[in-house]
Design a protein around this motif. Structure first.
Motif, mmCIF file in Angstrom:
data_model
loop_
_atom_site.group_PDB
_atom_site.id
_atom_site.type_symbol
_atom_site.label_atom_id
_atom_site.label_comp_id
_atom_site.label_asym_id
_atom_site.label_seq_id
_atom_site.Cartn_x
_atom_site.Cartn_y
_atom_site.Cartn_z
ATOM 1 N N SER A 56 0.811 -1.219 0.000
ATOM 2 C CA SER A 56 0.000 0.000 0.000
ATOM 3 C C SER A 56 0.845 1.270 0.000
ATOM 4 N N SER A 57 2.078 1.225 0.530
ATOM 5 C CA SER A 57 2.828 2.472 0.686
ATOM 6 C C SER A 57 4.145 2.534 -0.073
ATOM 7 N N CYS A 58 4.634 1.423 -0.594
ATOM 8 C CA CYS A 58 5.969 1.429 -1.196
ATOM 9 C C CYS A 58 5.993 0.995 -2.653
ATOM 10 N N ASN A 59 5.148 0.031 -2.992
ATOM 11 C CA ASN A 59 5.287 -0.607 -4.300
ATOM 12 C C ASN A 59 4.930 0.299 -5.468
ATOM 13 N N SER A 60 4.221 1.400 -5.219
ATOM 14 C CA SER A 60 3.917 2.313 -6.315
ATOM 15 C C SER A 60 5.215 2.885 -6.876
ATOM 16 N N CYS A 61 6.244 3.011 -6.059
ATOM 17 C CA CYS A 61 7.557 3.464 -6.540
ATOM 18 C C CYS A 61 8.547 2.305 -6.608
ATOM 19 N N HIS A 62 8.618 1.530 -5.532
ATOM 20 C CA HIS A 62 9.580 0.424 -5.485
ATOM 21 C C HIS A 62 8.958 -0.824 -6.112
ATOM 22 N N SER A 63 8.778 -0.729 -7.421
ATOM 23 C CA SER A 63 8.133 -1.830 -8.125
ATOM 24 C C SER A 63 9.164 -2.889 -8.497
ATOM 25 N N PRO A 67 15.922 -0.510 -9.332
ATOM 26 C CA PRO A 67 17.275 -0.552 -8.773
ATOM 27 C C PRO A 67 17.385 0.139 -7.411
ATOM 28 N N LEU A 68 16.446 1.019 -7.072
ATOM 29 C CA LEU A 68 16.463 1.678 -5.766
ATOM 30 C C LEU A 68 15.886 0.788 -4.672
ATOM 31 N N GLY A 69 15.416 -0.372 -5.069
ATOM 32 C CA GLY A 69 14.826 -1.285 -4.103
ATOM 33 C C GLY A 69 13.520 -1.825 -4.639
ATOM 34 N N LEU A 79 17.041 -7.334 1.073
ATOM 35 C CA LEU A 79 18.281 -6.744 0.574
ATOM 36 C C LEU A 79 18.510 -5.367 1.211
ATOM 37 N N LYS A 80 17.433 -4.581 1.297
ATOM 38 C CA LYS A 80 17.533 -3.228 1.853
ATOM 39 C C LYS A 80 17.533 -3.242 3.379
ATOM 40 N N VAL A 81 16.981 -4.295 3.952
ATOM 41 C CA VAL A 81 17.075 -4.449 5.410
ATOM 42 C C VAL A 81 18.528 -4.736 5.756
ATOM 43 N N GLY A 84 20.968 -1.917 5.691
ATOM 44 C CA GLY A 84 20.686 -0.887 6.690
ATOM 45 C C GLY A 84 19.842 0.273 6.186
ATOM 46 N N SER A 85 19.644 0.364 4.870
ATOM 47 C CA SER A 85 18.943 1.541 4.348
ATOM 48 C C SER A 85 17.448 1.512 4.674
ATOM 49 N N PHE A 86 16.874 0.316 4.784
ATOM 50 C CA PHE A 86 15.448 0.205 5.084
ATOM 51 C C PHE A 86 15.117 0.857 6.427
ATOM 52 N N LYS A 87 15.825 0.427 7.457
ATOM 53 C CA LYS A 87 15.584 0.984 8.790
ATOM 54 C C LYS A 87 15.875 2.486 8.814
ATOM 55 N N GLN A 88 16.983 2.865 8.182
ATOM 56 C CA GLN A 88 17.375 4.267 8.162
ATOM 57 C C GLN A 88 16.286 5.143 7.552
ATOM 58 N N LYS A 89 15.785 4.750 6.381
ATOM 59 C CA LYS A 89 14.815 5.590 5.671
ATOM 60 C C LYS A 89 13.423 5.552 6.310
ATOM 61 N N VAL A 90 13.035 4.384 6.816
ATOM 62 C CA VAL A 90 11.655 4.228 7.279
ATOM 63 C C VAL A 90 11.492 4.613 8.744
ATOM 64 N N LEU A 91 12.431 4.167 9.596
ATOM 65 C CA LEU A 91 12.257 4.382 11.040
ATOM 66 C C LEU A 91 13.066 5.554 11.579
ATOM 67 N N THR A 95 11.957 9.255 5.889
ATOM 68 C CA THR A 95 11.819 9.891 4.577
ATOM 69 C C THR A 95 11.117 8.976 3.582
ATOM 70 N N MET A 96 10.845 7.724 3.985
ATOM 71 C CA MET A 96 10.065 6.800 3.161
ATOM 72 C C MET A 96 8.811 6.415 3.935
ATOM 73 N N PRO A 97 7.654 6.328 3.340
ATOM 74 C CA PRO A 97 7.412 6.587 1.927
ATOM 75 C C PRO A 97 7.511 8.062 1.571
ATOM 76 N N LYS A 98 7.847 8.316 0.321
ATOM 77 C CA LYS A 98 7.946 9.671 -0.203
ATOM 78 C C LYS A 98 6.567 10.162 -0.599
ATOM 79 N N SER A 99 6.405 11.472 -0.585
ATOM 80 C CA SER A 99 5.193 12.080 -1.129
ATOM 81 C C SER A 99 5.072 11.684 -2.608
ATOM 82 N N PRO A 100 3.885 11.463 -3.140
ATOM 83 C CA PRO A 100 2.559 11.767 -2.569
ATOM 84 C C PRO A 100 1.986 10.666 -1.674
ATOM 85 N N VAL A 101 2.717 9.591 -1.431
ATOM 86 C CA VAL A 101 2.181 8.559 -0.548
ATOM 87 C C VAL A 101 2.225 9.095 0.886
ATOM 88 N N SER A 102 1.128 8.921 1.630
ATOM 89 C CA SER A 102 1.093 9.513 2.972
ATOM 90 C C SER A 102 1.958 8.717 3.947
#
Ligand code: HEC
Length: 123
Positions: A56-63, A67-69, A79-81, A84-91, A95-102
């Motif tokens: 619902s919140s990521c796959n619209s971009c991270h399809s 290559p970004l995930g 792979l992104k967990v 370390g980038s998954f935790k960094q960006k999400v928690l 900064t993820m999810p990016k706009s326009p996703v709420s």
């Protein structure tokens, strides 16, 4: 006589109403497995909780194949967990999810935190 009947009927309605009201209040608190109880993390699984958030919140971009995930598969997310980038960006940066996703809800963030704390299993 008629008035007494009306009052009695009114009382019955009131009693029924107050009962259903109490029942209604109990539902949200008991159907909230992630609210900071110590065992709440045990119920979190990738398939049931994490994959739906990705979809619902990521796959619209991270399809698929992005290559970004690629957040459409467990291995793509893992792979992104692992880097370390998954935790960094999400928690951490949030900064993820990016706009326009709420932004993710507090509950969704807690579920992700739980899942990461358990080692991000494919369950
Ligand atoms: C509106 C598009 C969009 C949405 C929605 C989105 N992302 Fe992203 N994501 C990007 C873009 C663009 C980048 C690369 C630029 C950056 O890192 O800010 C990125 C980068 C990332 C990275 C870093 C990848 C790397 O290798 O450094 C991770 C991890 C990530 N996103 C996870 C997620 C997760 C998890 C969600 C859902 C909760 C999500 N993203 C939602 C567009 C999006």
């Amino acid at each position: 006589m008629k008035n007494n009947l009306l009052i009695a009927a009114g009382l019955v309605v009131l009693v029924i109403f107050s009962c259903t009201n109490k029942k209604g209040k109990m539902v949200p608190s008991s159907s909230n497995p992630t609210s900071s109880g110590t065992n709440s993390c045990d119920t979190i699984t990738y398939a049931k909780h994490i994959a739906p958030i990705m979809s619902s919140s990521c796959n619209s971009c991270h399809s698929s194949g992005n290559p970004l995930g690629d957040m459409t598969t467990y291995s793509g997310v893992k792979l992104k967990v692992d880097d370390g980038s998954f935790k960094q960006k999400v928690l951490v940066d949030k900064t993820m999810p990016k706009s326009p996703v709420s932004p993710l809800s507090q509950k969704q963030l807690e579920m992700i935190q739980c899942w990461l704390d358990k080692g991000a299993p494919n369950n």
